[in-house]
Motif scaffolding. Structure first.
Motif, PDB file in Angstrom:
ATOM      1  N   THR A 333      37.623  46.442  41.278  1.00 54.43           N
ATOM      2  CA  THR A 333      36.209  46.794  41.351  1.00 54.43           C
ATOM      3  C   THR A 333      35.405  45.813  40.512  1.00 54.43           C
ATOM      4  OG1 THR A 333      36.279  48.239  39.415  1.00 54.43           O
ATOM      5  CG2 THR A 333      36.844  49.234  41.535  1.00 54.43           C
ATOM      6  N   GLN A 334      34.086  45.923  40.582  1.00 55.88           N
ATOM      7  CA  GLN A 334      33.238  45.058  39.765  1.00 55.88           C
ATOM      8  C   GLN A 334      33.459  45.334  38.280  1.00 55.88           C
ATOM      9  OE1 GLN A 334      31.232  42.479  41.102  1.00 55.88           O
ATOM     10  NE2 GLN A 334      32.564  43.112  42.776  1.00 55.88           N
ATOM     11  N   GLU A 335      33.943  46.530  37.962  1.00 58.23           N
ATOM     12  CA  GLU A 335      34.160  46.886  36.563  1.00 58.23           C
ATOM     13  C   GLU A 335      35.486  46.363  36.028  1.00 58.23           C
ATOM     14  OE1 GLU A 335      32.988  49.095  38.891  1.00 58.23           O
ATOM     15  OE2 GLU A 335      30.971  48.797  38.085  1.00 58.23           O
ATOM     16  N   ASN A 336      36.505  46.236  36.896  1.00 54.42           N
ATOM     17  CA  ASN A 336      37.820  45.844  36.367  1.00 54.42           C
ATOM     18  C   ASN A 336      38.363  44.528  36.904  1.00 54.42           C
ATOM     19  OD1 ASN A 336      38.714  46.357  38.961  1.00 54.42           O
ATOM     20  ND2 ASN A 336      40.016  48.084  38.426  1.00 54.42           N
ATOM     21  N   ILE A 337      37.598  43.826  37.746  1.00 52.35           N
ATOM     22  CA  ILE A 337      38.119  42.586  38.320  1.00 52.35           C
ATOM     23  C   ILE A 337      38.409  41.533  37.253  1.00 52.35           C
ATOM     24  CG2 ILE A 337      35.759  41.870  38.870  1.00 52.35           C
ATOM     25  CD1 ILE A 337      39.030  40.772  40.622  1.00 52.35           C
ATOM     26  N   ASP A 338      37.569  41.448  36.217  1.00 53.15           N
ATOM     27  CA  ASP A 338      37.831  40.480  35.150  1.00 53.15           C
ATOM     28  C   ASP A 338      39.157  40.778  34.460  1.00 53.15           C
ATOM     29  OD1 ASP A 338      35.466  39.135  35.644  1.00 53.15           O
ATOM     30  OD2 ASP A 338      34.320  40.314  34.199  1.00 53.15           O
ATOM     31  N   ALA A 339      39.428  42.070  34.235  1.00 51.88           N
ATOM     32  CA  ALA A 339      40.675  42.466  33.588  1.00 51.88           C
ATOM     33  C   ALA A 339      41.879  42.169  34.480  1.00 51.88           C
ATOM     34  CB  ALA A 339      40.634  43.952  33.232  1.00 51.88           C
ATOM     35  N   LEU A 340      41.750  42.390  35.782  1.00 49.90           N
ATOM     36  CA  LEU A 340      42.847  42.101  36.701  1.00 49.90           C
ATOM     37  C   LEU A 340      43.140  40.600  36.762  1.00 49.90           C
ATOM     38  CD1 LEU A 340      42.110  44.516  39.715  1.00 49.90           C
ATOM     39  CD2 LEU A 340      43.686  44.829  37.804  1.00 49.90           C
ATOM     40  N   LEU A 341      42.084  39.793  36.784  1.00 45.39           N
ATOM     41  CA  LEU A 341      42.285  38.337  36.758  1.00 45.39           C
ATOM     42  C   LEU A 341      42.971  37.909  35.467  1.00 45.39           C
ATOM     43  CD1 LEU A 341      38.871  37.241  38.294  1.00 45.39           C
ATOM     44  CD2 LEU A 341      41.090  36.455  39.123  1.00 45.39           C
ATOM     45  N   ALA A 342      42.531  38.468  34.336  1.00 45.16           N
ATOM     46  CA  ALA A 342      43.146  38.128  33.049  1.00 45.16           C
ATOM     47  C   ALA A 342      44.609  38.544  33.023  1.00 45.16           C
ATOM     48  CB  ALA A 342      42.377  38.800  31.908  1.00 45.16           C
ATOM     49  N   ASP A 343      44.917  39.700  33.603  1.00 45.18           N
ATOM     50  CA  ASP A 343      46.299  40.175  33.642  1.00 45.18           C
ATOM     51  C   ASP A 343      47.168  39.259  34.498  1.00 45.18           C
ATOM     52  OD1 ASP A 343      48.078  42.605  32.930  1.00 45.18           O
ATOM     53  OD2 ASP A 343      48.419  42.345  35.090  1.00 45.18           O
ATOM     54  N   ALA A 344      46.634  38.824  35.642  1.00 42.22           N
ATOM     55  CA  ALA A 344      47.393  37.928  36.518  1.00 42.22           C
ATOM     56  C   ALA A 344      47.668  36.592  35.824  1.00 42.22           C
ATOM     57  CB  ALA A 344      46.630  37.704  37.819  1.00 42.22           C
ATOM     58  N   ILE A 345      46.683  36.089  35.110  1.00 44.63           N
ATOM     59  CA  ILE A 345      46.858  34.814  34.390  1.00 44.63           C
ATOM     60  C   ILE A 345      47.863  34.982  33.251  1.00 44.63           C
ATOM     61  CG2 ILE A 345      45.679  33.126  32.927  1.00 44.63           C
ATOM     62  CD1 ILE A 345      43.161  33.691  34.697  1.00 44.63           C
ATOM     63  N   ALA A 346      47.767  36.100  32.522  1.00 43.20           N
ATOM     64  CA  ALA A 346      48.709  36.365  31.428  1.00 43.20           C
ATOM     65  C   ALA A 346      50.133  36.531  31.951  1.00 43.20           C
ATOM     66  CB  ALA A 346      48.279  37.619  30.671  1.00 43.20           C
ATOM     67  N   ALA A 347      50.268  37.001  33.203  1.00 46.29           N
ATOM     68  CA  ALA A 347      51.586  37.182  33.805  1.00 46.29           C
ATOM     69  C   ALA A 347      52.186  35.866  34.286  1.00 46.29           C
ATOM     70  CB  ALA A 347      51.492  38.169  34.966  1.00 46.29           C
ATOM     71  N   GLY A 348      51.461  34.773  34.115  1.00 41.32           N
ATOM     72  CA  GLY A 348      51.976  33.458  34.492  1.00 41.32           C
ATOM     73  C   GLY A 348      51.664  33.019  35.898  1.00 41.32           C
ATOM     74  N   CYS A 349      50.742  33.691  36.568  1.00 46.14           N
ATOM     75  CA  CYS A 349      50.374  33.273  37.932  1.00 46.14           C
ATOM     76  C   CYS A 349      49.600  31.967  37.872  1.00 46.14           C
ATOM     77  CB  CYS A 349      49.533  34.348  38.598  1.00 46.14           C
ATOM     78  SG  CYS A 349      50.412  35.910  38.865  1.00 46.14           S
ATOM     79  N   ASN A 350      50.050  30.974  38.628  1.00 51.03           N
ATOM     80  CA  ASN A 350      49.351  29.682  38.660  1.00 51.03           C
ATOM     81  C   ASN A 350      48.514  29.511  39.929  1.00 51.03           C
ATOM     82  OD1 ASN A 350      51.590  29.470  40.293  1.00 51.03           O
ATOM     83  ND2 ASN A 350      52.625  27.962  38.999  1.00 51.03           N
ATOM     84  N   LEU A 351      48.491  30.529  40.778  1.00 50.97           N
ATOM     85  CA  LEU A 351      47.613  30.550  41.947  1.00 50.97           C
ATOM     86  C   LEU A 351      47.195  32.000  42.177  1.00 50.97           C
ATOM     87  CD1 LEU A 351      46.288  29.270  44.462  1.00 50.97           C
ATOM     88  CD2 LEU A 351      48.464  29.576  45.662  1.00 50.97           C
ATOM     89  N   ILE A 352      45.898  32.216  42.342  1.00 47.00           N
ATOM     90  CA  ILE A 352      45.384  33.571  42.528  1.00 47.00           C
ATOM     91  C   ILE A 352      44.461  33.597  43.736  1.00 47.00           C
ATOM     92  CG2 ILE A 352      44.043  35.455  41.514  1.00 47.00           C
ATOM     93  CD1 ILE A 352      44.811  34.383  38.757  1.00 47.00           C
ATOM     94  N   PHE A 353      44.690  34.550  44.633  1.00 47.53           N
ATOM     95  CA  PHE A 353      43.805  34.786  45.766  1.00 47.53           C
ATOM     96  C   PHE A 353      43.015  36.070  45.500  1.00 47.53           C
ATOM     97  CE2 PHE A 353      47.253  32.345  47.833  1.00 47.53           C
ATOM     98  CZ  PHE A 353      46.501  31.332  48.407  1.00 47.53           C
ATOM     99  N   THR A 354      41.701  35.959  45.382  1.00 49.20           N
ATOM    100  CA  THR A 354      40.847  37.148  45.327  1.00 49.20           C
ATOM    101  C   THR A 354      40.294  37.342  46.731  1.00 49.20           C
ATOM    102  OG1 THR A 354      38.966  35.804  44.577  1.00 49.20           O
ATOM    103  CG2 THR A 354      40.298  36.870  42.892  1.00 49.20           C
ATOM    104  N   THR A 355      40.570  38.483  47.327  1.00 53.02           N
ATOM    105  CA  THR A 355      40.472  38.604  48.781  1.00 53.02           C
ATOM    106  C   THR A 355      39.192  39.244  49.305  1.00 53.02           C
ATOM    107  OG1 THR A 355      41.676  40.701  48.681  1.00 53.02           O
ATOM    108  CG2 THR A 355      42.983  38.694  49.009  1.00 53.02           C
ATOM    109  N   THR A 356      38.141  39.276  48.487  1.00 53.36           N
ATOM    110  CA  THR A 356      36.865  39.803  48.969  1.00 53.36           C
ATOM    111  C   THR A 356      35.721  39.003  48.377  1.00 53.36           C
ATOM    112  OG1 THR A 356      35.416  41.757  49.042  1.00 53.36           O
ATOM    113  CG2 THR A 356      36.814  41.510  47.115  1.00 53.36           C
TER     114      THR A 356
END
Length: 638
Positions: A333-356
């Motif tokens: 959501t608009q409220e938690n998307i920043d946190a989800l992106l930060a979590d994905a980066i912290a998990a070592g993801c080097n490619l992220i698709f945000t699908t909306t």
């Protein structure tokens, strides 16, 4: 002395006059009375005595003296006239004692138009003065959805806090960003000391920016200044010496060049398929291990859009079992998307698709903060250099669906159900309508929006009695419903005829291969500053239409023929003369709409019955997407 200056000014005026004539623009001064909105629709507000920036004075209030000057306010009347004598006298007075009598002017959209004192302004412009005092009346236009109007109303709010005219922006929201960048809270008024400090800092920057070629860029000095102080800090810039400021501006020039390209998008219409060896074609030996995150707004069980992307994620894992690992995040959501992106980066993801599309701003912020992570957002007509965007040319499939529907519509009525009025969806609607009309010239396409607050699909079907209905593109696991694709109703039950397919798995596969085989960076042309948008269709194998066994064999063959011509680029659904609801949208029978015109389409085809809804007519959950990607209505009717 005054006569010599007048002669020089006339030469400047005539030169400017001729240049404007050659460009096909009005060679004399703008006249405010000619451009004002209808009387009674605007308000007037006296501002009192104002120090008017000389470069913002662009014309006269009425036509009386407008033809005495070229568009740059230099005189064009011959020497020896009474006008020339008065101008020369003012010139002499300016050099000897200065011009102290204020002018009278109107301000409209942050430009000034002189009512009294045209010759004073002309003299001051000739001597390159910075400003002139004037008694000013502001004319406030009615609010509209026009971008410049929105920026002006943002300026009016800012002016209540800091009464200055000399800084301007080309993008919405920048006045509020400036307030924050100089350390002010929202709504906090500036003191006299604040205004003096800002004037000094900004004017020093603007002077150096201009000297280094800022006037040649499309961006405003205000845009560049805001980016500059955001990068280096407002207080720190104020303390720089002239030489330090000059050096820092030079080092930052590429940032200013990026600003002017914000609205420019480089479309990649096909996957990059350079020739390579057989071994490397199987898979590059040097391919890096990729950990990929997919961030969804909804769950695959409740959203056809999310389900399609989830199938694409699963396809990737099956295609590259050793080279790729994936992780998915749901209910962003608009409220938690920043946190989800930060979590994905912290998990070592080097490619992220945000699908909306509603996640685009958060994607940009995360990309700036994490330059080693590739972030891609699924959106159309989104311009930013820090991320790349991707989308499918679904309108190609919709054209085929329309042709099928046109062939099956015995009563000449079709119903098309769309969700959000965003970029891409309008092209889908029109492509469907054009495909149907090509087969059946009498066809009418009734348009309804599922995101409308008052949407009632059953009621609309009973009211319209369509021969065929185009609904959501595919079924979803938690809805055992056949109301998808192209269908018609038989005894209150849907009978599916065809379904458009977006193979997101194939889309993602080809994007991943551009990274694996080293072509990701080659998509950036040398020195390019445009945003990159991958927009692939039938020719890339990512768009298709599945036909039902119920379709007549001739209709199936027609669909296959049309698909083949679109795939081979022999045919463009938006080619030839095109008519909107209000007139001709494309008049040349030999021309096809350019990809950018299709992408930005904001009109509805003439055989569409319906309109593009306003934001306030939509459900609350539609607001984030429409705010980011919404289309303004043009040439559409109810």
């Amino acid at each position: 002395m005054g006569k010599d200056d007048y002669a020089k000014a006339v030469k400047l005026g005539k030169k400017d006059y001729q240049m404007r004539m050659l460009r096909g623009v009005k060679p004399t001064l703008e006249v405010l009375d000619d451009i004002l909105p209808e009387k009674g629709t605007y308000a007037e507000r006296p501002l009192g005595m104002v120090q008017i920036p000389i470069d913002l004075i662009v014309g006269t209030k009425n036509a009386g003296r407008s033809n005495s000057f070229s568009g740059n306010f230099m005189p064009i009347l011959r020497e020896g006239t009474e006008f020339a004598a008065k101008w020369s006298g003012l010139s002499t007075s300016h050099l000897e004692e200065g011009i102290h009598t204020p002018i009278k002017a109107y301000e409209y959209m942050n430009k000034f138009y002189v009512e009294e004192g045209n010759k004073r302004v002309s003299v001051m412009k000739y001597f390159e003065a910075d400003s002139i005092r004037g008694e000013v009346t502001r004319i406030i236009p009615p609010r509209t959805q026009d971008k410049e109007n929105k920026i002006y109303y943002e300026f009016l709010d800012f002016y209540q806090l800091a009464p200055i005219h000399y800084i301007w922006f080309s993008q919405e929201g920048n006045f509020a960003k400036l307030q924050e960048a100089v350390g002010k809270a929202p709504g906090e008024k500036w003191t006299e000391d604040d205004l003096l400090e800002f004037s000094s800092t900004y004017r020093r920057f603007a002077a150096e920016y201009k000297l280094q070629g800022g006037n040649k860029l499309k961006t405003t000095a205000g845009d560049a200044f805001l980016a500059f102080i955001t990068l280096y800090g407002y207080t720190e810039i104020g303390g720089k010496t002239t030489s330090e400021l000059k050096e820092l501006i030079a080092k930052s020039w590429e940032e200013f060049e990026l600003l002017q390209e914000q609205e420019e998008i480089e479309l990649k219409m096909k996957p990059n398929k350079d020739k390579k060896s057989l071994l490397s074609a199987i898979f590059p030996l040097s391919a890096p291990k990729l950990k990929i995150a997919f961030i969804y707004e909804k769950t695959p069980g409740t959203s056809a859009w999310t389900y399609a992307h989830e199938l694409g994620r699963i396809y990737l894992e099956q295609t590259f079992p050793e080279e790729v690992s994936t992780i998915s995040y749901e209910c962003g959501t608009q409220e938690n998307i920043d946190a989800l992106l930060a979590d994905a980066i912290a998990a070592g993801c080097n490619l992220i698709f945000t699908t909306t599309p509603s996640f685009v701003q958060s994607s940009v912020k995360a990309a700036i903060a994490n330059p080693d992570v590739r972030i891609m957002n699924c959106s159309l007509h989104t311009s930013h250099r820090y991320i790349r965007t991707y989308y499918s040319r679904m309108h190609e499939a919709k054209f085929l669906m329309g042709a099928i529907a046109g062939a099956m519509a015995e009563n000449n009525r079709l119903l098309y159900i769309e969700d959000y009025p965003i970029y891409g969806s309008i092209a889908n609607i029109n492509a469907f309508a054009l495909g149907a009309k090509m087969i059946n010239p009498r066809i009418e396409v009734y348009l309804e929006w599922s995101a409308r607050k008052d949407f009632d699909v059953d009621g609309k079907i009973r009211e319209i009695d369509p021969a065929c209905i185009s609904g959501k593109d595919m079924m979803i696991p938690e809805e055992a419903s056949r109301f998808f694709g192209l269908y018609h109703m038989e005894n209150d039950h849907p009978r599916n005829l065809a379904m458009p397919i977006c193979h997101w798995g194939k889309f993602y596969e080809q994007l991943i291969r551009t990274i694996m085989d080293g072509k990701w960076k080659s998509d950036d042309n040398a020195g390019a500053t445009k945003a990159i948008n991958y927009w692939w269709g039938i020719s890339a194998g990512v768009i298709d239409v599945i036909c039902s066994q119920r379709l007549p064999i001739g209709t199936k063959r027609l669909a296959e023929l049309l698909k083949s011509t679109i795939s081979s680029e022999q045919f463009n659904p938006f080619s030839g003369i095109l008519y909107s609801q209000t007139g001709v949208a494309q008049p040349d029978p030999e021309k096809s709409l350019a990809p950018e015109e299709i992408m930005r389409m904001d009109w509805l085809a003439e055989n569409v019955i319906g309109s593009i809804p306003k934001t306030e007519e939509l459900k609350e959950q539609a607001e984030p997407v429409v705010r980011q990607q919404g289309v303004n209505m043009k040439g559409a009717k109810g």
